[in-house]
Design an enzyme around this catalytic site. Structure first.
Site, PDB file in Angstrom:
ATOM      1  N   THR A  19       0.809  -1.338   0.052  1.00 39.26           N
ATOM      2  CA  THR A  19      -0.099   0.046  -0.121  1.00 39.26           C
ATOM      3  C   THR A  19       0.705   1.291   0.093  1.00 39.26           C
ATOM      4  O   THR A  19       0.586   2.154  -0.721  1.00 39.26           O
ATOM      5  CB  THR A  19      -0.935   0.117   1.295  1.00 39.26           C
ATOM      6  OG1 THR A  19      -0.124  -0.311   2.594  1.00 39.26           O
ATOM      7  CG2 THR A  19      -1.831  -1.107   0.977  1.00 39.26           C
ATOM      8  N   GLU A 136      12.439   9.377   7.460  1.00 42.32           N
ATOM      9  CA  GLU A 136      11.322  10.037   8.153  1.00 42.32           C
ATOM     10  C   GLU A 136      10.126   9.208   8.287  1.00 42.32           C
ATOM     11  O   GLU A 136       9.458   9.273   9.403  1.00 42.32           O
ATOM     12  CB  GLU A 136      11.148  11.538   7.484  1.00 42.32           C
ATOM     13  CG  GLU A 136      10.175  12.253   8.212  1.00 42.32           C
ATOM     14  CD  GLU A 136      10.513  12.913   9.479  1.00 42.32           C
ATOM     15  OE1 GLU A 136      10.195  12.800  10.518  1.00 42.32           O
ATOM     16  OE2 GLU A 136      11.421  13.825   9.414  1.00 42.32           O
ATOM     17  N   VAL A 139       9.212   6.948  11.532  1.00 42.76           N
ATOM     18  CA  VAL A 139       8.908   7.038  12.998  1.00 42.76           C
ATOM     19  C   VAL A 139       7.647   7.999  13.033  1.00 42.76           C
ATOM     20  O   VAL A 139       7.528   9.081  12.321  1.00 42.76           O
ATOM     21  CB  VAL A 139       9.956   8.056  13.658  1.00 42.76           C
ATOM     22  CG1 VAL A 139       9.618   8.112  15.348  1.00 42.76           C
ATOM     23  CG2 VAL A 139      11.388   7.230  13.589  1.00 42.76           C
ATOM     24  N   GLY A 194      -9.019  -1.254   9.108  1.00 41.06           N
ATOM     25  CA  GLY A 194      -7.882  -1.389   8.389  1.00 41.06           C
ATOM     26  C   GLY A 194      -6.723  -0.723   9.255  1.00 41.06           C
ATOM     27  O   GLY A 194      -5.519  -0.616   9.020  1.00 41.06           O
ATOM     28  N   ASP A 208       6.250  -2.044  18.281  1.00 43.34           N
ATOM     29  CA  ASP A 208       6.206  -0.912  17.317  1.00 43.34           C
ATOM     30  C   ASP A 208       6.650   0.407  17.818  1.00 43.34           C
ATOM     31  O   ASP A 208       7.711   1.189  17.343  1.00 43.34           O
ATOM     32  CB  ASP A 208       5.053  -0.932  16.398  1.00 43.34           C
ATOM     33  CG  ASP A 208       5.129   0.467  15.309  1.00 43.34           C
ATOM     34  OD1 ASP A 208       5.676   0.054  14.381  1.00 43.34           O
ATOM     35  OD2 ASP A 208       4.369   1.326  15.927  1.00 43.34           O
ATOM     36  N   LYS A 212      10.210   2.578  17.325  1.00 36.69           N
ATOM     37  CA  LYS A 212      10.531   4.013  17.046  1.00 36.69           C
ATOM     38  C   LYS A 212      11.158   4.713  18.036  1.00 36.69           C
ATOM     39  O   LYS A 212      11.975   5.624  17.804  1.00 36.69           O
ATOM     40  CB  LYS A 212       8.925   4.810  16.721  1.00 36.69           C
ATOM     41  CG  LYS A 212       8.190   4.155  15.570  1.00 36.69           C
ATOM     42  CD  LYS A 212       6.844   4.201  15.667  1.00 36.69           C
ATOM     43  CE  LYS A 212       6.045   3.801  14.537  1.00 36.69           C
ATOM     44  NZ  LYS A 212       4.432   3.866  14.829  1.00 36.69           N
ATOM     45  N   GLY A 314      -1.529   4.990   7.980  1.00 44.38           N
ATOM     46  CA  GLY A 314      -1.951   5.426   6.724  1.00 44.38           C
ATOM     47  C   GLY A 314      -1.147   5.190   5.645  1.00 44.38           C
ATOM     48  O   GLY A 314      -0.023   5.547   5.879  1.00 44.38           O
TER      49      GLY A 314
END
Lengths: 436, 436
Positions: A19, A136, A139, A194, A208, A212, A314
């Site tokens: 995606t 970039e 994170v 989603g 996750d 970061k 997203g």
């Protein structure tokens, strides 16, 4: 390759057409005018590396671009200036980036797992080969935190970083808070929308956010914190009762990633860092971060607190950040001005048991006299004083007793909870969270 | 000068030794370790340009640095790589920067008035001479907004910018809100605390915010909005009654700087931009910006809203941002990657009378029947419908009547207010503000 800025197109090899990769191709097609205006040259994709080269995928490619299933065809193509890695995972992505750097290609990636767990040699190689690595997109979604730490805040001594770095967990906690949902239902809803993967482990178990945080620690402090040693607690066992009870005290429960530099008396520094659910007072900006949003608060000696807030998830947002990294490369960015901290040293770590904090505690007790006295005695044994207590109404003879403590260490807290359990007054495992 | 990165010290000529200039000298002295770690080279100040070269000032200089009162001694010194302009004002600063650029020096400045009002030729000259102009310190204090717009957000189409860009005004409004102070007392307090100048015109009349907005418009949209044409309304006439009444509706009054791109049906764009006090609902993050803090909210097509919040004022914070700009120059930044928008075009402007908004209105009327009817008739004449009305209790026969309207244009609103005044029912000038 030469670092002088040309008006020749910047030639991209793209690895991965999920995606985010698909979103990047779309932006490169739709935004040609913006790109020309920003950098005065075109950005063209010459090859796309995929596992399966289907005709459907080939049909989505721009003119003059071809699919390949052969990694070397991408990394070794002399016409390619920059490799964009959007495959994810650690093994194959590491191999790809390593080989591309060997060939002198610049790298743009959004792969936080790789960067956090296994990138020391890649950064080293990039320096040797005079190549740029930009990341970039790895994170905090759309929050420009890498750029902020490397340039506008480079003149500050950062003292702490605190934030909400995982949009999925924040969505789940927000739904539990606003709509009184339980964890399982909120997770299911996030999956339907989603926002969460079928296997939500990375998100809801805090890994996750920890990936970061590891990257932010490097950028902000110039320190390497081994990912495997980072204390990480997720939200999988979050009970909606605690969210509701915390609200009665004026708090929201958030999954917090935090790193804090302690200056010791001898002038040395130690780092306290981890990911954990915590109570945040509702008047704090961080408490007001809702849905899939992320936020980062930076505290520095000179500038005071800086708070950044934006969408955390997203495909298209991430693609736009990857595009921004490509624009920087196209503009003639050089390895020197991507803000590598010149010397990364291994952090000296504050052991989690020494962390100091106030705590929220919920215990389930039987509704008999003397229970509060016994409980308070266990806490007092560890020098922990109780600040506020709520005793809720009877539920089938088992009563939730909720209190907040004054500041104490994690170790004292853990010992006190042990003693409470041994005292035989609890009807269920105790629940406790730090208060920020 | 060569753009290759060397390990030679970066040599600075500093113009201005006020609080920010003094702060910069202090940071350069205290932060040598940070600077070495970040960029691998020293930054040394060779000359400082001042109006009066007093022995007290000379005593504050680092070793090997000298005071001068002669501009050419700074701009024409072949050993100087970069000129830091912290004099402020427009005339002399323009002359200094222009001459320094002619000599091929890079520029770091925090001078928003100059950049907003008279810098077109300077940017042009910088491009011709292949020199860098950096100016993070000129907008929104410690919020890394210039860097954000030029790099991490470069891949987005920004649709609107909205924010609180003046810390002094925000401090005054915050005090009026929290402590019920009137404007004059809050201003006096801000002056005593050093947050406001003896002449507060630039701050409280909105010009400082308008300067900054002009710069943000250039960076975000690639558009030039002539500063002299920008609609600017300050907070000097703010009545604490309106702040209290707005609160009853759930709003805070903030001095807002806003720029919004309108896409027209024919594909062209027009820009709506200005500085004005407005009501912001208390649930918005912007409403929660207190004290001397600044905040900027950016909306873009792909990334959604991004919110940045940080200190807006202070000599040392500004000095730290100037230092960050110097670090970028030291790191081998090139003119191409400082994020100049390549083509700046003159904005096509939406006339302020066409702006659409909801409004808060307060009129002082005599406590007689029929007044509300007459008022509503004047509004209805201009097709403005009233959404909520509060009629307050009697104060010496004159009653404040407060209402909020549905969306209308500034022109219709102004005509309606004209009619209300002509109807002879008002005991004082009407007060009205936009609602965001």
């Amino acid at each position: 390759m030469s670092q002088s800025v040309s008006s020749k197109p910047l030639v991209v090899g793209l690895a991965g057409m999920g995606t985010v990769g698909g979103g990047l191709l779309k932006l490169l097609r739709d935004d040609r005018e913006l790109i020309e205006r920003r950098v005065g040259r075109d950005i063209v994709v010459r090859k796309v590396l995929v596992r399966n080269a289907t005709p459907e995928r080939a049909a989505q490619l721009p003119e003059g671009c071809e699919l390949t299933t052969d990694m070397a065809s991408l990394t070794d193509d002399p016409a390619i200036d920059v490799v964009v890695e959007l495959m994810g995972g650690t093994g194959a992505a590491h191999k790809l980036i390593s080989r591309a750097l060997e060939q002198g290609k610049h790298i743009v990636t959004a792969n936080k797992a790789l960067l956090a767990e296994d990138s020391e040699d890649l950064f080293q190689l990039a320096r040797e080969k005079n190549c740029i690595m930009r990341y970039e997109g790895s994170v905090a979604g759309c929050i420009p935190i890498v750029g902020t730490l490397t340039t506008p805040l480079a003149g500050n001594h950062i003292e702490s970083i605190m934030g909400i770095l995982n949009g999925t967990s924040n969505y789940i906690l927000s739904e539990m808070t606003t709509n009184g949902m339980d964890f399982a239902s909120a997770l299911r809803q996030a999956q339907e929308l989603g926002y969460a993967e079928a296997d939500p482990t990375l998100d809801v178990d805090g890994f996750d956010a920890a990936h970061k945080l590891t990257l932010l620690i490097r950028l902000a402090f110039g320190l390497d914190y081994p990912f495997a040693s980072m204390p990480v607690q997720g939200i999988r066992n979050m009970d909606k009762r605690d969210i509701a009870l915390a609200r009665e005290f004026g708090y929201r429960i958030k999954l917090i990633a935090e790193a804090r530099l302690h200056k010791e008396a001898d002038g040395s520094t130690r780092l306290e860092a981890g990911v954990f659910p915590a109570l945040v007072h509702h008047t704090f900006l961080v408490a007001r971060v809702g849905g899939v949003y992320n936020a980062v608060r930076l505290d520095s000696d000179v500038s005071g607190p800086i708070f950044l807030h934006g969408r955390g998830a997203g495909a298209l947002p991430t693609a736009s950040v990857v595009l921004s990294d490509l624009l920087a490369v196209a503009r003639g960015d050089t390895p020197n001005n991507t803000g590598y901290v010149q010397a990364i040293t291994r952090a000296s770590i504050v052991p989690p048991e020494d962390w100091r904090s106030r705590y929220y505690v919920r215990v389930m007790v039987s509704d008999k006299s003397g229970v509060l006295r016994d409980l308070a005695a266990c806490m007092a044994d560890e020098d922990i004083s109780m600040a506020q207590v709520i005793q809720k109404e009877n539920e089938e003879n088992v009563v939730p007793l909720v209190y907040m403590t004054h500041e104490t260490t994690a170790q004292a807290m853990s010992r006190a909870m042990q003693k409470v359990q041994e005292a035989g007054i609890l009807m269920a495992e105790p629940v406790y969270y730090r208060i920020l």
